[in-house]
Design an enzyme around this catalytic site. Structure first.
Site, mmCIF file in Angstrom:
data_model
loop_
_atom_site.group_PDB
_atom_site.id
_atom_site.type_symbol
_atom_site.label_atom_id
_atom_site.label_comp_id
_atom_site.label_asym_id
_atom_site.label_seq_id
_atom_site.Cartn_x
_atom_site.Cartn_y
_atom_site.Cartn_z
ATOM 1 N N GLY A 32 0.204 -0.882 -0.316
ATOM 2 C CA GLY A 32 0.515 0.427 0.790
ATOM 3 C C GLY A 32 0.500 1.067 0.087
ATOM 4 N N ASN A 33 0.102 2.484 0.419
ATOM 5 C CA ASN A 33 1.216 3.585 0.668
ATOM 6 C C ASN A 33 0.426 4.508 1.574
ATOM 7 O OD1 ASN A 33 -0.415 5.310 -1.193
ATOM 8 N ND2 ASN A 33 -0.365 4.260 -2.976
ATOM 9 N N ARG A 34 0.658 5.814 2.004
ATOM 10 C CA ARG A 34 0.518 6.562 2.672
ATOM 11 C C ARG A 34 -0.347 7.500 3.172
ATOM 12 N NH1 ARG A 34 6.176 7.040 4.850
ATOM 13 N NH2 ARG A 34 5.793 9.278 4.950
ATOM 14 N N ALA A 100 -3.938 7.848 -4.593
ATOM 15 C CA ALA A 100 -2.743 7.339 -4.661
ATOM 16 C C ALA A 100 -1.928 6.238 -5.523
ATOM 17 C CB ALA A 100 -1.877 7.518 -3.394
#
Ligand code: CTP
Length: 232
Positions: A32-34, A100
């Site tokens: 995933g990402n933040r 994102a």
């Protein structure tokens, strides 16, 4: 006799994507990402407060729109978002691509029911690139549609990176913001826009501000562009 005034144009149909993607590794793990999704959620609430028909495609984010008028559709992966965009983008007037999106995903995730077992040996995860959803959508952009992208870049190369993405992804506007603002409550944005064909790219640097205030700024900018396009 004075001519009848033109009826006001219908409000623009706004399509927003927001939040991270989660690309499965196995039944319980993901890449995933933040991204918090908060800016996209603020944009959706702002759109709804202007009575713009607003759809929010939202990834796995804890933030949710407050306005009940927002049509909310959830996704997890880049592939799910791609399918949703195929269905929703042709109908929108304005696309704001805040998600994102993963650039890489596990090439062969374990099946839905499997959890990778602990081992003492190192394991290798093979990744494959995901498609550039925004660049692909721009290929079938209708005249009059307005596409807005985001460029998350290290401060030192932010403007150069954003200009490249504006051109490469066929966008009308791009919001450049330094990597550091990804999880922050405030945003320190620079809006880059394409002027008339052949004209230089316009750059407007804004002061740091809370994301809901920036949402208002961005929709004001979009409204100005749309009204200049519909002026006789
Ligand atoms: N984007 C997309 N599809 C992807 C990756 C990004 O549509 N697979 C969109 C994002 O939603 C954003 C814009 O492209 O509006 C720029 O995203 P960003 O992460 O800044 O850039 P990338 O194109 O991923 O390039 P890089 O990671 O090399 O900076």
């Amino acid at each position: 006799m004075t001519p009848a005034p033109h009826p006001p144009p219908p409000p623009p149909r706004l399509l927003i994507t927001a939040g991270p993607t989660h690309e499965p590794i196995d039944a319980v793990r993901y890449l995933g990402n933040r991204s918090s999704g908060r800016l996209g959620v603020a944009l959706a609430d702002e759109g709804a407060s202007r009575a713009w028909p607003t759809t929010l495609l939202l990834g796995p984010s804890p933030a949710l729109p407050a306005r009940p008028e927002v049509e909310l559709v959830r996704f997890q992966t880049a592939a799910e978002l791609e399918a949703l965009l195929k269905a929703h983008a042709p109908r929108c007037d304005v696309l704001v691509m805040g998600a994102a999106v993963a650039d890489f995903r596990p090439k062969a995730p374990a099946s839905d029911q499997t959890k990778l077992k602990r081992t003492d040996a190192p394991i290798t995860l093979e990744l494959e690139p995901t498609p550039d959803l925004l660049a692909n959508l721009s290929q079938s952009k209708r005249p009059g549609q307005l596409f807005v992208g985001f460029a998350l870049e290290p401060s030192a190369s932010m403007l150069e990176g954003a200009r490249g993405k504006l051109e490469r992804k066929g966008l009308d506007l791009i919001v450049a913001n330094p990597l550091e603002t990804m999880e922050a409550p405030d945003i320190e944005a620079t809006i880059l826009s394409r002027g008339a064909p052949g004209a230089p790219i316009k750059t407007r640097r804004l002061a740091a501000m809370p994301k809901p205030d920036f949402a208002r700024e961005l929709l004001d900018t979009i409204a100005r562009i749309l009204s200049s396009e519909t002026q006789p």
